[in-house]
Design a protein around this motif. Structure first.
Motif, mmCIF file in Angstrom:
data_model
loop_
_atom_site.group_PDB
_atom_site.id
_atom_site.type_symbol
_atom_site.label_atom_id
_atom_site.label_comp_id
_atom_site.label_asym_id
_atom_site.label_seq_id
_atom_site.Cartn_x
_atom_site.Cartn_y
_atom_site.Cartn_z
ATOM 1 N N LYS A 172 0.840 -1.212 0.000
ATOM 2 C CA LYS A 172 0.000 0.000 0.000
ATOM 3 C C LYS A 172 0.864 1.246 0.000
ATOM 4 N N LEU A 173 1.902 1.248 0.829
ATOM 5 C CA LEU A 173 2.798 2.402 0.911
ATOM 6 C C LEU A 173 3.491 2.632 -0.425
ATOM 7 N N ASP B 256 4.706 11.989 1.929
ATOM 8 C CA ASP B 256 5.863 11.443 1.231
ATOM 9 C C ASP B 256 6.648 10.524 2.153
ATOM 10 N N SER C 163 2.441 1.833 -3.387
ATOM 11 C CA SER C 163 1.507 2.337 -4.402
ATOM 12 C C SER C 163 1.224 3.811 -4.194
ATOM 13 N N ARG C 164 1.336 4.279 -2.944
ATOM 14 C CA ARG C 164 1.128 5.711 -2.663
ATOM 15 C C ARG C 164 2.434 6.484 -2.707
ATOM 16 N N LYS C 165 3.534 5.804 -2.973
ATOM 17 C CA LYS C 165 4.876 6.405 -2.975
ATOM 18 C C LYS C 165 5.180 7.079 -1.633
ATOM 19 N N THR C 166 4.782 6.429 -0.550
ATOM 20 C CA THR C 166 5.098 6.908 0.792
ATOM 21 C C THR C 166 6.226 6.052 1.331
ATOM 22 N N ASP D 170 -1.647 13.272 2.237
ATOM 23 C CA ASP D 170 -0.889 12.495 1.258
ATOM 24 C C ASP D 170 0.579 12.662 1.607
ATOM 25 N N THR E 19 11.638 6.322 -3.811
ATOM 26 C CA THR E 19 10.427 6.619 -4.565
ATOM 27 C C THR E 19 10.670 6.615 -6.071
ATOM 28 N N ASP F 285 -6.678 12.021 4.863
ATOM 29 C CA ASP F 285 -6.437 12.598 3.546
ATOM 30 C C ASP F 285 -5.024 13.112 3.354
#
Lengths: 114, 218
Positions: free
Chosen positions: B23-24, B111, B26-29, B109, B217, B107
């Motif tokens: 999940k991380l 990094d 895919s969110r680039k976190t 978002d 990332t 919410d």
């Protein structure tokens, strides 16, 4: 490493496996324990005895199978076992190593009666 | 009757950690797991690091502690999202509680998420949280023998921060002994000798962590 937490998880897996395998009583658990975990066997046995008391695994044997640390050198591909905590290739001296074995906390098998 | 099992005892945690990791990604976190004994300086390191990283990244912190919000309160001045997990006796964070904490960011978002794990050199190394890397923190007041005593952490970590170097003259800490032992455990791991009090060595740490986040990332 907290041995009680490990054994709680072991017991959970034993219950699940016994349910699907139809075992009504457990006689032995074969547990692979990698050396890197630095688990204390006596504490593991004590925790096991404590957690299984009053359950279908009471009185069963926990067999601890130690797994030594084995590394592979990413430079010269040498595979070797560690006899002391010296993470250097025994062939070329490189510290660039991959862990092959030694971190396991695996239930290998369960023995019991139907 | 014998039933072959071959299951990881910590499979529940590992499976969830793998989910969190996906999940991380895919969110680039990028998530970093700070691990140390109590009092080594994890919160102080975050106090120094957050101020710097805020300029370049959207940062959040997950504070893990057995009790209280004290660490989270120290970081409030940075005006970034902070989620506290009180383990109420649990000596390490696990991937299930991390998943819940990440959901609480809502919410935002982000990094980068720093996880300040419960002060403990043993158990956190065994519990994958789904992080991009573990950062090991030790301090000069704990003695120079930590690498040899806690091999799993120093093998698993991507960097070591040696904090409180300003106090070395007042202790029996031998830096050459420490670095020699660390090299025996992990010859590749970067070591940052820092003092959060004096600011010494922090620039190298900031450069490294910034580079790590950018590389993660890509």
């Amino acid at each position: 490493m907290h041995e009680l937490s490990i054994i709680s998880n072991v017991y959970r897996i034993v219950e699940e496996t016994a349910a699907s395998g139809g075992l009504k009583k457990i006689t032995k658990i074969n547990l692979m324990v990698g050396a890197l975990n630095q688990v204390v066997p006596e504490m593991l046995l004590f925790a096991y005895e404590t957690i299984t008391r009053g359950t279908f695994a009471e009185g069963s044997e926990l067999v601890i199978i130690p797994v030594p640390i084995r590394m592979k050198c990413n430079i010269c591909k040498n595979v070797f076992s560690l006899t002391e905590n010296l993470f250097i290739c025994t062939s070329c001296g490189s510290p660039d190593l991959e862990l092959l074995e030694g971190k396991e906390l695996f239930i290998k098998s369960i023995e019991g009666e139907k | 009757m014998e039933i072959k099992v071959l299951r990881n005892v910590l499979d529940r945690n590992q499976d969830k950690a793998n989910e969190v990791r996906q999940k991380l990604a895919s969110r680039k976190t990028v998530m970093l797991n700070l691990i140390s004994a109590p009092g080594s300086g994890k919160t102080s390191i975050l106090e120094q690091t957050l101020g710097k990283l805020k300029e370049k990244f959207r940062v959040g912190v997950i504070e893990g502690d057995i009790a209280t919000q004290r660490d989270a309160m120290r970081l409030q001045k940075f005006d970034i999202p902070i989620v506290t997990i009180n383990t109420e006796g649990g000596c390490h964070l696990d991937s299930h509680s991390i998943e819940k904490a990440l959901q609480e960011f809502g919410d935002h978002d982000l990094d980068v998420v720093f996880v300040e794990n419960v002060g403990n050199l043993v158990c956190p190394s065994h519990f994958d949280l789904g992080e991009n890397c573990k950062i090991a923190v030790v301090s000069a007041t704990e003695g120079d023998d930590k690498p040899e005593k806690y091999p799993m952490l120093f093998r698993e970590a991507s960097a070591v921060l040696l904090n409180k170097t300003d106090l070395i003259p007042y202790t029996d800490f031998k830096l050459d002994s420490f670095t020699r032992d660390l090299a025996k455990l992990n010859g590749k791991i970067p070591l940052f000798k820092i003092s959060c009090r004096t600011g010494s060595g922090l620039d190298s740490w900031f450069d490294w962590i910034t580079g790590f986040i950018n590389r993660s990332t890509q």
